[in-house]
Design an enzyme around this catalytic site. Sequence first.
Site, short mmCIF file in Angstrom:
data_model
loop_
_atom_site.label_atom_id
_atom_site.label_comp_id
_atom_site.label_asym_id
_atom_site.label_seq_id
_atom_site.Cartn_x
_atom_site.Cartn_y
_atom_site.Cartn_z
N ASP A 15 0.89 -1.14 0.06
CA ASP A 15 0.09 0.03 0.06
C ASP A 15 1.17 1.20 0.01
O ASP A 15 2.22 1.15 0.40
CB ASP A 15 -1.09 -0.03 1.16
CG ASP A 15 -1.83 1.24 1.44
OD1 ASP A 15 -2.30 1.79 0.68
OD2 ASP A 15 -1.67 1.80 2.35
N LEU A 16 0.34 2.42 -0.31
CA LEU A 16 1.01 3.47 -0.39
C LEU A 16 1.08 4.41 0.71
O LEU A 16 1.98 4.47 1.79
CB LEU A 16 0.93 4.39 -1.89
CG LEU A 16 1.86 5.39 -2.20
CD1 LEU A 16 3.40 4.94 -1.96
CD2 LEU A 16 1.28 6.26 -3.58
N ASP A 17 -0.23 5.11 0.98
CA ASP A 17 -0.24 6.03 1.93
C ASP A 17 -0.41 5.51 3.11
O ASP A 17 -1.21 4.57 3.40
CB ASP A 17 -1.65 6.77 1.74
CG ASP A 17 -1.87 7.65 3.05
OD1 ASP A 17 -1.00 8.30 3.48
OD2 ASP A 17 -3.11 8.01 3.04
N THR A 23 0.79 10.35 3.06
CA THR A 23 0.28 11.55 2.55
C THR A 23 -1.14 11.93 3.16
O THR A 23 -1.86 12.60 2.87
CB THR A 23 -0.04 11.04 1.04
OG1 THR A 23 -0.35 9.71 0.96
CG2 THR A 23 1.21 11.29 0.05
N LYS A 51 -8.65 6.66 5.64
CA LYS A 51 -7.55 5.96 5.04
C LYS A 51 -7.70 4.77 4.09
O LYS A 51 -8.69 4.03 4.63
CB LYS A 51 -6.60 5.68 6.31
CG LYS A 51 -5.95 6.84 6.97
CD LYS A 51 -4.94 6.65 8.13
CE LYS A 51 -4.36 7.95 8.49
NZ LYS A 51 -3.52 7.82 9.74
N SER A 120 -2.56 0.36 -4.42
CA SER A 120 -2.91 1.57 -3.80
C SER A 120 -4.09 2.08 -4.14
O SER A 120 -4.56 1.88 -5.37
CB SER A 120 -1.92 2.73 -3.91
OG SER A 120 -2.19 4.00 -3.44
N ALA A 121 -5.05 2.68 -3.48
CA ALA A 121 -6.34 3.23 -4.03
C ALA A 121 -6.19 4.63 -4.84
O ALA A 121 -7.10 4.87 -5.40
CB ALA A 121 -7.39 3.60 -2.78
N LYS A 151 -10.90 -1.35 -1.87
CA LYS A 151 -10.50 -2.13 -0.78
C LYS A 151 -11.71 -2.05 0.15
O LYS A 151 -12.43 -0.95 0.24
CB LYS A 151 -9.24 -1.58 -0.08
CG LYS A 151 -7.97 -1.87 -0.81
CD LYS A 151 -6.86 -0.95 -0.25
CE LYS A 151 -5.65 -0.98 -1.09
NZ LYS A 151 -4.48 -0.15 -0.59
N GLU A 175 -0.06 -3.32 4.73
CA GLU A 175 -1.19 -2.13 4.80
C GLU A 175 -1.28 -1.61 6.01
O GLU A 175 -1.04 -2.36 7.22
CB GLU A 175 -2.34 -3.04 4.68
CG GLU A 175 -3.11 -3.08 3.21
CD GLU A 175 -3.66 -1.65 2.69
OE1 GLU A 175 -3.88 -0.77 3.67
OE2 GLU A 175 -3.99 -1.60 1.59
N ASP A 176 -1.64 -0.51 6.25
CA ASP A 176 -2.10 0.34 7.23
C ASP A 176 -3.65 0.61 7.57
O ASP A 176 -4.06 1.31 8.41
CB ASP A 176 -1.44 1.81 7.23
CG ASP A 176 -2.09 2.75 6.28
OD1 ASP A 176 -2.61 2.37 5.16
OD2 ASP A 176 -2.45 3.90 6.50
P1 B16 Z 1 -6.57 9.83 -4.53
P2 B16 Z 1 -3.59 4.10 -0.27
C1 B16 Z 1 -5.44 6.11 -0.41
O1 B16 Z 1 -4.08 5.76 -0.71
C2 B16 Z 1 -5.61 6.95 0.71
O2 B16 Z 1 -5.18 6.40 2.05
C3 B16 Z 1 -6.88 7.76 0.86
O3 B16 Z 1 -7.19 8.47 2.08
C4 B16 Z 1 -7.43 8.31 -0.46
O4 B16 Z 1 -8.63 8.87 -0.54
C5 B16 Z 1 -7.16 7.33 -1.70
O5 B16 Z 1 -5.67 6.88 -1.51
C6 B16 Z 1 -7.49 8.06 -2.91
O6 B16 Z 1 -6.55 8.92 -3.40
O7 B16 Z 1 -7.75 10.90 -4.16
O8 B16 Z 1 -4.98 10.31 -4.80
O9 B16 Z 1 -6.78 9.00 -5.55
O10 B16 Z 1 -3.62 4.13 1.27
O11 B16 Z 1 -4.69 3.15 -0.96
O12 B16 Z 1 -2.00 4.24 -0.92
MG MG Z 2 -3.02 3.37 3.16
#
Ligand code: B16
Ligand code: MG
Length: 224
Positions: A15-17, A23, A51, A120-121, A151, A175-176
């Site tokens: 996962d990224l964030d 972020t 998140k 990542s999402a 997810k 994952e967090d």
């Molecule tokens: P974006 P992850 C997620 O990242 C974030 O945790 C979540 O807060 C955010 O809404 C989502 O990405 C979408 O991000 O607006 O940049 O497309 O934890 O899946 O890496």
């Molecule tokens: Mg995350």
Amino acid sequence: MQNNLPEKQIACLFDLDGVLVDTAVYHYKAWKQLANTLGFDFTEAQNEHLKGVNRMRSLDMILDWGGVEKTEKEKEVLAAQKNEWYVAMINKMTAAEVLPGSIDLLENLRAEGIKIALGSASKNSSTILERTQLTHFFDAIVDGNVVSKSKPDPEVFIKGAELLGVPAENCIVFEDAQAGIDAALAGHMKSVGVGEEENLKGADLYVKNLSQISVKEIISLVIR
Ligand code: B16
Ligand code: MG
């Protein structure tokens, strides 16, 4: 150290964030600014629930907290505005913002021949990876631009495993977010929860950050 069973290809799906970079703080600032322009506010504790949740679903949750109703068209405009503010912030990110232990672990995994994918999402993952100089570590990138289900649906990790050509049972997800651990479970993969155990039920292992886990421990999750 060499992987004991070379015929068994292993993959790590990150996962990224919240795992490699933080972020969440930028998401929070941008969403807060949006909520404020709509005449309400939300707390950092509420932000925790965003998140790992994709952009449009996050917006729905925030509007719900503020008791505000918008049409689908208006929501598109609001999400685009939030993203504009968010992108302005992530465009200033540097390699110094990579979370502790990430670089060493990614380097050690590569040295061991273990494949690495992003799961990542975010639709902004390429900007974040470039700004933080992480792009070159990844054999495959699966993000919000290529998945249709958020997810805890396992799509993001199943796609990653397929791109890497590694069977699900040999994949380890980092994952967090609870939704991410649930996605790993639904995809029949192992998982490492990064953060507090009580927020990450069902993971096979827990660490506070990536400096707390070795390649040997990761391999032992799939080769016993
Ligand atoms: P974006 P992850 C997620 O990242 C974030 O945790 C979540 O807060 C955010 O809404 C989502 O990405 C979408 O991000 O607006 O940049 O497309 O934890 O899946 O890496
Ligand atoms: Mg995350």
